[in-house]
Design a protein around this motif. Structure first.
Motif, PDB file in Angstrom:
ATOM      1  N   MET A 118      19.555  50.277  67.238  1.00 48.58           N
ATOM      2  CA  MET A 118      19.529  49.379  66.084  1.00 48.58           C
ATOM      3  C   MET A 118      20.516  49.840  65.023  1.00 48.58           C
ATOM      4  O   MET A 118      21.037  50.948  65.083  1.00 48.58           O
ATOM      5  CB  MET A 118      18.128  49.322  65.475  1.00 48.58           C
ATOM      6  N   LEU A 119      20.750  48.955  64.071  1.00 44.69           N
ATOM      7  CA  LEU A 119      21.529  49.263  62.880  1.00 44.69           C
ATOM      8  C   LEU A 119      20.636  48.994  61.683  1.00 44.69           C
ATOM      9  O   LEU A 119      19.952  47.967  61.620  1.00 44.69           O
ATOM     10  CB  LEU A 119      22.773  48.370  62.788  1.00 44.69           C
ATOM     11  N   ALA A 120      20.630  49.916  60.740  1.00 49.95           N
ATOM     12  CA  ALA A 120      19.884  49.740  59.503  1.00 49.95           C
ATOM     13  C   ALA A 120      20.734  50.328  58.380  1.00 49.95           C
ATOM     14  O   ALA A 120      21.899  50.673  58.594  1.00 49.95           O
ATOM     15  CB  ALA A 120      18.526  50.422  59.591  1.00 49.95           C
ATOM     16  N   TRP A 121      20.151  50.445  57.207  1.00 50.10           N
ATOM     17  CA  TRP A 121      20.894  50.929  56.036  1.00 50.10           C
ATOM     18  C   TRP A 121      20.158  52.087  55.401  1.00 50.10           C
ATOM     19  O   TRP A 121      18.924  52.136  55.396  1.00 50.10           O
ATOM     20  CB  TRP A 121      21.058  49.798  55.025  1.00 50.10           C
ATOM     21  N   MET A 122      20.929  53.026  54.859  1.00 48.32           N
ATOM     22  CA  MET A 122      20.361  54.168  54.149  1.00 48.32           C
ATOM     23  C   MET A 122      21.056  54.326  52.801  1.00 48.32           C
ATOM     24  O   MET A 122      22.270  54.124  52.703  1.00 48.32           O
ATOM     25  CB  MET A 122      20.560  55.469  54.926  1.00 48.32           C
ATOM     26  N   ASN A 123      20.272  54.713  51.807  1.00 45.39           N
ATOM     27  CA  ASN A 123      20.860  55.212  50.570  1.00 45.39           C
ATOM     28  C   ASN A 123      20.705  56.733  50.618  1.00 45.39           C
ATOM     29  O   ASN A 123      20.233  57.288  51.626  1.00 45.39           O
ATOM     30  CB  ASN A 123      20.198  54.573  49.342  1.00 45.39           C
ATOM     31  N   ASP A 124      21.092  57.403  49.567  1.00 41.79           N
ATOM     32  CA  ASP A 124      21.036  58.865  49.570  1.00 41.79           C
ATOM     33  C   ASP A 124      19.617  59.378  49.811  1.00 41.79           C
ATOM     34  O   ASP A 124      19.410  60.332  50.564  1.00 41.79           O
ATOM     35  CB  ASP A 124      21.569  59.421  48.252  1.00 41.79           C
ATOM     36  N   GLU A 125      18.646  58.757  49.169  1.00 43.93           N
ATOM     37  CA  GLU A 125      17.265  59.226  49.303  1.00 43.93           C
ATOM     38  C   GLU A 125      16.739  58.999  50.721  1.00 43.93           C
ATOM     39  O   GLU A 125      16.038  59.854  51.274  1.00 43.93           O
ATOM     40  CB  GLU A 125      16.357  58.546  48.281  1.00 43.93           C
ATOM     41  N   ALA A 126      17.071  57.879  51.337  1.00 47.30           N
ATOM     42  CA  ALA A 126      16.646  57.627  52.714  1.00 47.30           C
ATOM     43  C   ALA A 126      17.246  58.662  53.655  1.00 47.30           C
ATOM     44  O   ALA A 126      16.553  59.156  54.561  1.00 47.30           O
ATOM     45  CB  ALA A 126      17.033  56.216  53.141  1.00 47.30           C
ATOM     46  N   LEU A 127      18.506  59.007  53.438  1.00 40.99           N
ATOM     47  CA  LEU A 127      19.139  60.026  54.268  1.00 40.99           C
ATOM     48  C   LEU A 127      18.469  61.378  54.035  1.00 40.99           C
ATOM     49  O   LEU A 127      18.172  62.105  54.989  1.00 40.99           O
ATOM     50  CB  LEU A 127      20.638  60.102  53.978  1.00 40.99           C
ATOM     51  N   HIS A 128      18.197  61.711  52.786  1.00 39.07           N
ATOM     52  CA  HIS A 128      17.502  62.963  52.481  1.00 39.07           C
ATOM     53  C   HIS A 128      16.147  63.014  53.176  1.00 39.07           C
ATOM     54  O   HIS A 128      15.805  64.022  53.812  1.00 39.07           O
ATOM     55  CB  HIS A 128      17.321  63.095  50.964  1.00 39.07           C
ATOM     56  N   ARG A 129      15.390  61.944  53.086  1.00 38.64           N
ATOM     57  CA  ARG A 129      14.070  61.904  53.731  1.00 38.64           C
ATOM     58  C   ARG A 129      14.185  62.045  55.241  1.00 38.64           C
ATOM     59  O   ARG A 129      13.378  62.726  55.886  1.00 38.64           O
ATOM     60  CB  ARG A 129      13.345  60.605  53.384  1.00 38.64           C
ATOM     61  N   THR A 130      15.190  61.389  55.836  1.00 41.47           N
ATOM     62  CA  THR A 130      15.416  61.479  57.279  1.00 41.47           C
ATOM     63  C   THR A 130      15.713  62.916  57.682  1.00 41.47           C
ATOM     64  O   THR A 130      15.167  63.422  58.668  1.00 41.47           O
ATOM     65  CB  THR A 130      16.567  60.542  57.694  1.00 41.47           C
ATOM     66  N   LEU A 131      16.562  63.580  56.908  1.00 39.42           N
ATOM     67  CA  LEU A 131      16.953  64.955  57.218  1.00 39.42           C
ATOM     68  C   LEU A 131      15.811  65.954  57.022  1.00 39.42           C
ATOM     69  O   LEU A 131      15.759  66.971  57.709  1.00 39.42           O
ATOM     70  CB  LEU A 131      18.140  65.369  56.340  1.00 39.42           C
ATOM     71  N   THR A 132      14.917  65.678  56.093  1.00 42.55           N
ATOM     72  CA  THR A 132      13.889  66.663  55.754  1.00 42.55           C
ATOM     73  C   THR A 132      12.523  66.398  56.371  1.00 42.55           C
ATOM     74  O   THR A 132      11.691  67.303  56.407  1.00 42.55           O
ATOM     75  CB  THR A 132      13.733  66.782  54.221  1.00 42.55           C
ATOM     76  N   THR A 133      12.289  65.178  56.861  1.00 42.70           N
ATOM     77  CA  THR A 133      10.966  64.875  57.431  1.00 42.70           C
ATOM     78  C   THR A 133      10.972  64.779  58.951  1.00 42.70           C
ATOM     79  O   THR A 133       9.910  64.837  59.573  1.00 42.70           O
ATOM     80  CB  THR A 133      10.412  63.539  56.890  1.00 42.70           C
ATOM     81  N   GLY A 134      12.156  64.561  59.542  1.00 43.88           N
ATOM     82  CA  GLY A 134      12.212  64.382  60.988  1.00 43.88           C
ATOM     83  C   GLY A 134      11.824  62.987  61.439  1.00 43.88           C
ATOM     84  O   GLY A 134      11.715  62.719  62.631  1.00 43.88           O
ATOM     85  N   ARG A 135      11.625  62.084  60.497  1.00 48.41           N
ATOM     86  CA  ARG A 135      11.316  60.673  60.779  1.00 48.41           C
ATOM     87  C   ARG A 135      12.421  59.813  60.184  1.00 48.41           C
ATOM     88  O   ARG A 135      12.809  60.015  59.024  1.00 48.41           O
ATOM     89  CB  ARG A 135       9.981  60.274  60.157  1.00 48.41           C
ATOM     90  N   ALA A 136      12.920  58.860  60.948  1.00 47.77           N
ATOM     91  CA  ALA A 136      13.992  57.985  60.478  1.00 47.77           C
ATOM     92  C   ALA A 136      13.472  57.115  59.335  1.00 47.77           C
ATOM     93  O   ALA A 136      12.492  56.387  59.485  1.00 47.77           O
ATOM     94  CB  ALA A 136      14.517  57.118  61.613  1.00 47.77           C
ATOM     95  N   THR A 137      14.152  57.213  58.194  1.00 47.28           N
ATOM     96  CA  THR A 137      13.779  56.466  56.998  1.00 47.28           C
ATOM     97  C   THR A 137      14.979  55.638  56.561  1.00 47.28           C
ATOM     98  O   THR A 137      16.094  56.152  56.485  1.00 47.28           O
ATOM     99  CB  THR A 137      13.369  57.419  55.860  1.00 47.28           C
ATOM    100  N   TYR A 138      14.727  54.379  56.283  1.00 48.04           N
ATOM    101  CA  TYR A 138      15.806  53.446  55.936  1.00 48.04           C
ATOM    102  C   TYR A 138      15.505  52.766  54.610  1.00 48.04           C
ATOM    103  O   TYR A 138      14.403  52.854  54.078  1.00 48.04           O
ATOM    104  CB  TYR A 138      15.950  52.389  57.039  1.00 48.04           C
ATOM    105  N   TRP A 139      16.523  52.049  54.096  1.00 50.67           N
ATOM    106  CA  TRP A 139      16.365  51.238  52.894  1.00 50.67           C
ATOM    107  C   TRP A 139      16.364  49.775  53.325  1.00 50.67           C
ATOM    108  O   TRP A 139      17.316  49.306  53.966  1.00 50.67           O
ATOM    109  CB  TRP A 139      17.491  51.486  51.904  1.00 50.67           C
ATOM    110  N   SER A 140      15.297  49.065  53.018  1.00 55.95           N
ATOM    111  CA  SER A 140      15.211  47.654  53.354  1.00 55.95           C
ATOM    112  C   SER A 140      15.905  46.839  52.274  1.00 55.95           C
ATOM    113  O   SER A 140      15.443  46.803  51.123  1.00 55.95           O
ATOM    114  CB  SER A 140      13.744  47.215  53.464  1.00 55.95           C
ATOM    115  N   ARG A 141      16.995  46.194  52.639  1.00 58.68           N
ATOM    116  CA  ARG A 141      17.726  45.360  51.676  1.00 58.68           C
ATOM    117  C   ARG A 141      16.911  44.143  51.293  1.00 58.68           C
ATOM    118  O   ARG A 141      16.944  43.712  50.147  1.00 58.68           O
ATOM    119  CB  ARG A 141      19.080  44.928  52.263  1.00 58.68           C
ATOM    120  N   SER A 142      16.149  43.590  52.224  1.00 60.26           N
ATOM    121  CA  SER A 142      15.380  42.375  51.925  1.00 60.26           C
ATOM    122  C   SER A 142      14.153  42.669  51.061  1.00 60.26           C
ATOM    123  O   SER A 142      13.808  41.871  50.184  1.00 60.26           O
ATOM    124  CB  SER A 142      14.959  41.671  53.213  1.00 60.26           C
TER     125      SER A 142
END
Length: 118
Positions: A36-60
């Motif tokens: 899939m393709l999704a979107w990340m802001n800085d915080e989503a990337l930080h959460r992904t890197l530190t939690t081990g769970r993919a976290t994205y930013w929902s534009r909608s």
């Protein structure tokens, strides 16, 4: 969007769009299947890197979403890499269940476009 949590060295490499986002491609870590393709802001990337769970930013919806929190179709992060331009993140994951919101394994299975190959 809290950019203070992301490592400044990583934040400096990111080339965000006008909304402060970078594209994030999720790929099955062991098969190379693009999920899939999704979107990340800085915080989503930080959460992904530190939690081990993919976290994205929902534009909608204008909010963070952790893949699988509502569907159970979790993405366990195996590795994260930036592309050479810093405008795309490759998130290699172990996908549990469907990656697509339609219930399909990937978001790219549905319609193959006709091409002039050769």
């Amino acid at each position: 969007m809290d950019a203070m949590s992301l490592d400044p060295k990583i934040a400096a490499r990111l080339k965000r769009n006008a909304d402060g986002l970078v594209a994030a491609v999720a790929q099955q870590y062991d098969t190379g299947e693009v999920l899939m393709l999704a979107w990340m802001n800085d915080e989503a990337l930080h959460r992904t890197l530190t939690t081990g769970r993919a976290t994205y930013w929902s534009r909608s919806r204008g909010e963070f979403w952790v893949k699988g929190d509502t569907s159970g179709h979790v993405q366990h992060v195996k590795s994260v890499a930036l592309d050479c331009d810093g405008d795309t993140v490759l998130v290699k994951v172990d996908q549990v269940g469907a990656a697509c919101h339609t219930g399909e394994r990937t978001c790219f299975d549905a319609d193959q476009l006709e091409t002039a190959i050769g």
